[in-house]
Motif scaffolding. Sequence first.
Motif, PDB file in Angstrom:
ATOM      1  N   ASP A  23       0.821  -1.198   0.000  1.00 19.98           N
ATOM      2  CA  ASP A  23       0.000   0.000   0.000  1.00 19.98           C
ATOM      3  C   ASP A  23       0.864   1.261   0.000  1.00 19.98           C
ATOM      4  N   HIS A  24       1.230   1.733  -1.192  1.00 25.92           N
ATOM      5  CA  HIS A  24       1.973   2.990  -1.325  1.00 25.92           C
ATOM      6  C   HIS A  24       3.210   3.046  -0.435  1.00 25.92           C
ATOM      7  N   ILE A  25       4.181   2.202  -0.699  1.00 30.37           N
ATOM      8  CA  ILE A  25       5.415   2.280   0.083  1.00 30.37           C
ATOM      9  C   ILE A  25       6.460   3.103  -0.675  1.00 30.37           C
ATOM     10  N   SER A  26       7.201   3.898   0.067  1.00 35.57           N
ATOM     11  CA  SER A  26       8.248   4.750  -0.510  1.00 35.57           C
ATOM     12  C   SER A  26       9.483   4.652   0.365  1.00 35.57           C
ATOM     13  N   PHE A  27      10.619   4.373  -0.248  1.00 33.55           N
ATOM     14  CA  PHE A  27      11.869   4.373   0.523  1.00 33.55           C
ATOM     15  C   PHE A  27      13.070   4.314  -0.426  1.00 33.55           C
ATOM     16  N   ASP A  28      14.257   4.637   0.118  1.00 33.06           N
ATOM     17  CA  ASP A  28      15.508   4.556  -0.642  1.00 33.06           C
ATOM     18  C   ASP A  28      16.459   3.626   0.092  1.00 33.06           C
ATOM     19  N   VAL A  29      17.300   2.953  -0.661  1.00 31.47           N
ATOM     20  CA  VAL A  29      18.374   2.172  -0.045  1.00 31.47           C
ATOM     21  C   VAL A  29      19.680   2.604  -0.689  1.00 31.47           C
ATOM     22  N   LYS A  30      20.682   2.905   0.153  1.00 28.83           N
ATOM     23  CA  LYS A  30      21.937   3.445  -0.375  1.00 28.83           C
ATOM     24  C   LYS A  30      22.946   2.351  -0.697  1.00 28.83           C
ATOM     25  N   GLU A  31      23.888   2.708  -1.558  1.00 30.35           N
ATOM     26  CA  GLU A  31      24.914   1.756  -1.968  1.00 30.35           C
ATOM     27  C   GLU A  31      25.706   1.252  -0.764  1.00 30.35           C
ATOM     28  N   GLY A  32      25.903  -0.048  -0.693  1.00 35.11           N
ATOM     29  CA  GLY A  32      26.696  -0.641   0.380  1.00 35.11           C
ATOM     30  C   GLY A  32      25.949  -0.765   1.701  1.00 35.11           C
ATOM     31  N   GLU A  33      24.680  -0.402   1.678  1.00 33.90           N
ATOM     32  CA  GLU A  33      23.899  -0.449   2.921  1.00 33.90           C
ATOM     33  C   GLU A  33      23.376  -1.872   3.169  1.00 33.90           C
ATOM     34  N   ILE A  34      23.260  -2.240   4.450  1.00 33.20           N
ATOM     35  CA  ILE A  34      22.559  -3.477   4.813  1.00 33.20           C
ATOM     36  C   ILE A  34      21.185  -3.041   5.301  1.00 33.20           C
ATOM     37  N   PHE A  35      20.171  -3.382   4.508  1.00 31.65           N
ATOM     38  CA  PHE A  35      18.826  -2.881   4.760  1.00 31.65           C
ATOM     39  C   PHE A  35      17.929  -4.036   5.194  1.00 31.65           C
ATOM     40  N   GLY A  36      17.422  -3.968   6.421  1.00 32.48           N
ATOM     41  CA  GLY A  36      16.553  -5.030   6.940  1.00 32.48           C
ATOM     42  C   GLY A  36      15.107  -4.734   6.606  1.00 32.48           C
ATOM     43  N   PHE A  37      14.423  -5.720   6.034  1.00 26.77           N
ATOM     44  CA  PHE A  37      13.043  -5.525   5.578  1.00 26.77           C
ATOM     45  C   PHE A  37      12.164  -6.447   6.425  1.00 26.77           C
ATOM     46  N   LEU A  38      11.603  -5.898   7.503  1.00 21.65           N
ATOM     47  CA  LEU A  38      10.890  -6.744   8.459  1.00 21.65           C
ATOM     48  C   LEU A  38       9.387  -6.568   8.341  1.00 21.65           C
ATOM     49  N   GLY A  39       8.678  -7.510   8.919  1.00 22.20           N
ATOM     50  CA  GLY A  39       7.222  -7.441   8.948  1.00 22.20           C
ATOM     51  C   GLY A  39       6.661  -8.778   9.366  1.00 22.20           C
ATOM     52  N   ALA A  40       5.438  -8.764   9.880  1.00 24.76           N
ATOM     53  CA  ALA A  40       4.793 -10.014  10.286  1.00 24.76           C
ATOM     54  C   ALA A  40       4.438 -10.835   9.049  1.00 24.76           C
ATOM     55  N   ASN A  41       4.132 -12.126   9.241  1.00 23.69           N
ATOM     56  CA  ASN A  41       3.652 -12.943   8.127  1.00 23.69           C
ATOM     57  C   ASN A  41       2.396 -12.265   7.557  1.00 23.69           C
ATOM     58  N   GLY A  42       2.352 -12.134   6.233  1.00 25.71           N
ATOM     59  CA  GLY A  42       1.168 -11.548   5.617  1.00 25.71           C
ATOM     60  C   GLY A  42       1.191 -10.027   5.549  1.00 25.71           C
ATOM     61  N   ALA A  43       2.284  -9.397   5.968  1.00 27.64           N
ATOM     62  CA  ALA A  43       2.346  -7.928   5.948  1.00 27.64           C
ATOM     63  C   ALA A  43       2.593  -7.383   4.543  1.00 27.64           C
ATOM     64  N   GLY A  44       3.064  -8.241   3.627  1.00 26.65           N
ATOM     65  CA  GLY A  44       3.279  -7.804   2.252  1.00 26.65           C
ATOM     66  C   GLY A  44       4.737  -7.792   1.809  1.00 26.65           C
ATOM     67  N   LYS A  45       5.639  -8.350   2.625  1.00 27.65           N
ATOM     68  CA  LYS A  45       7.071  -8.322   2.301  1.00 27.65           C
ATOM     69  C   LYS A  45       7.375  -9.031   0.980  1.00 27.65           C
ATOM     70  N   THR A  46       6.857 -10.262   0.840  1.00 35.77           N
ATOM     71  CA  THR A  46       7.191 -11.051  -0.342  1.00 35.77           C
ATOM     72  C   THR A  46       6.696 -10.358  -1.615  1.00 35.77           C
ATOM     73  N   THR A  47       5.485  -9.836  -1.577  1.00 35.20           N
ATOM     74  CA  THR A  47       4.946  -9.123  -2.744  1.00 35.20           C
ATOM     75  C   THR A  47       5.824  -7.920  -3.077  1.00 35.20           C
ATOM     76  N   ALA A  48       6.263  -7.196  -2.053  1.00 31.30           N
ATOM     77  CA  ALA A  48       7.115  -6.030  -2.285  1.00 31.30           C
ATOM     78  C   ALA A  48       8.434  -6.450  -2.928  1.00 31.30           C
ATOM     79  N   ILE A  49       9.028  -7.531  -2.417  1.00 33.71           N
ATOM     80  CA  ILE A  49      10.305  -7.987  -2.967  1.00 33.71           C
ATOM     81  C   ILE A  49      10.130  -8.423  -4.425  1.00 33.71           C
ATOM     82  N   GLN A  50       9.021  -9.087  -4.725  1.00 36.87           N
ATOM     83  CA  GLN A  50       8.778  -9.521  -6.099  1.00 36.87           C
ATOM     84  C   GLN A  50       8.718  -8.327  -7.051  1.00 36.87           C
ATOM     85  N   MET A  51       8.138  -7.224  -6.588  1.00 38.51           N
ATOM     86  CA  MET A  51       8.098  -6.031  -7.441  1.00 38.51           C
ATOM     87  C   MET A  51       9.496  -5.443  -7.615  1.00 38.51           C
TER      88      MET A  51
END
Lengths: 247, 307
Positions: A23-51
């Motif tokens: 639902d309308h997510i906006s963010f940036d990830v910088k070069e060399g960064e370790i970015f943790g993408f957390l959320g409960a089961n069903g929060a939408g993580k997998t769908t976001a990663i697929q996009m």
Amino acid sequence: MSNNDVIKVSGLTKKFGHFTAVDHISFDVKEGEIFGFLGANGAGKTTAIQMLCGISKPTAGKGTVAGYDILRENEKIKRNIGYMSQKFSLYEDLRVWENIRLFGGIYGLNDKQIADKTEELLTRLKFEDQRNAMVRSLPLGWKQKLAFSVAIFHTPKIVFLDEPTGGVDPAMRRQFWEMIYEAADQGITVFVTTHYMDEAEYCNRVSIMVDGRIDALDSPSALKQQYDAVNMDQVFRKLARKSTRAE
Amino acid sequence: MITVDNLRKNYFSDKSGKFAGIGKENGLSFEVNDGEVFGVIGPDGAGKTTLFRILASLLLPDSGSATMNGIDVVKNYKQIRRIIGYMPGRFSLYQDLSVEENLRFFATVFNTTIEENYDLIKDIYQQIEPFKTRRAGALSGGMKQKLALSCALIHKPDVLILDEPTTGVDPVSRKEFWDMLKRLKEQGIIILVSTAYMDEASRCDRIALMRDGQFIATDTPQGIIDAYAETLWAVQTENMSTSLNDLRSCSEVLSCFAFGDKHHITVEHGFTKEELSGFLKEKGYRNVKIEAISPSVEDCFMALTKD
């Protein structure tokens, strides 16, 4: 747009019928960064990663991954990222060297490059003796280390890791994270999901998804301060409790 | 009560292409008392599933024996199946049947009805009842888990065997799941549960730490912690990534691993915090915090499995 943003998305949305998975997510990830993408089961993580990986078309929103447009250049994105998950990583019935050869070829490296890098990889992992071993015969922790090395074999700008350490023994899990640090030091951006909250602490920044939205995004220490929590587990619990999504 | 005596199983695993199993060096022996939650904790490949399959009468041991409430899992397997509820690690309900059809099916197989034992599953089943006409295959992970637990409970078993029920489950849902188990325990059901998450140990009455087909320690979580013999410190510096290697380069530091926002280190007997602090200052760290801590079960597992 700053040149060192490896991911830059705004308003990214995915609907399945009447259900808004992301639902309308906006963010940036910088070069060399370790970015943790957390959320409960069903929060939408997998769908976001697929996009982000170019295998699912957003319903709305825009952005770039590794410098390519996620709407129009998804094939180029696939060539410039690495991907590994606990469920899929390597071919179990191929040997160690055959897996490396296969993925090297898929990512467009030539025979000479593959041969040189294979030796370097096996030496670095101290895997020289396992060259001809079937992948299925390796202990899980070894498999995951090899899978990670293969996922960054073509030195992608960014590697996506979807729960890479689930079920791995405690010492191996930490060795795996030391490999993540090394990759990040070499400038490879790491985008990682996990259910181990101690691992959230190892990320430079962490986002937490709740019901398809990103409800928090900051460094672990800033999040702990903001939510008055002693560790990331508490931060996660405070945020996930706000979920109203009936799975 | 569950009694396991000298249990061994060695088999060729198609999955890994080599011999695997449990009790290769020493057969597994342990007891689980009535009303106990007994946790088998270890990484993938430790042998947890093999052990549980033998206890659920789905796999024959090579040698040794196991009884539940006095019933032998090999000789009287039909009786065993009436008194246990088994939830395998992989979702094994009928994907094409609805939520309610699955539950009714399992109730019928055990000669009972949903209504007769509704009280036992009420807490859990009510959370998925709004979706009772949905196909089981179309449920989310968390809902599948609740349905599987309801189906394992519907015949009011004496013993509940749960094989990694929380794998891949987020921290909040995991906590909810353990809260459900606590309420079942209060009803007098023996619960045998496996997990790869070390932090779940504290929810068990007793635990066995398992690796390579062997139990490496069996005790209450506190007992495991009390038996820890190392000197354990938590260290924080302004640069956690470089200090990991710097700490390892210190000859008095025996082991050093990241634990969230701290490093846990074990040190030589007699080494002092002041000495370590001096060592780190010499390496250029300005902001060093060192404190003695009591171990977590994960620290204990790592100490017991170090090579």
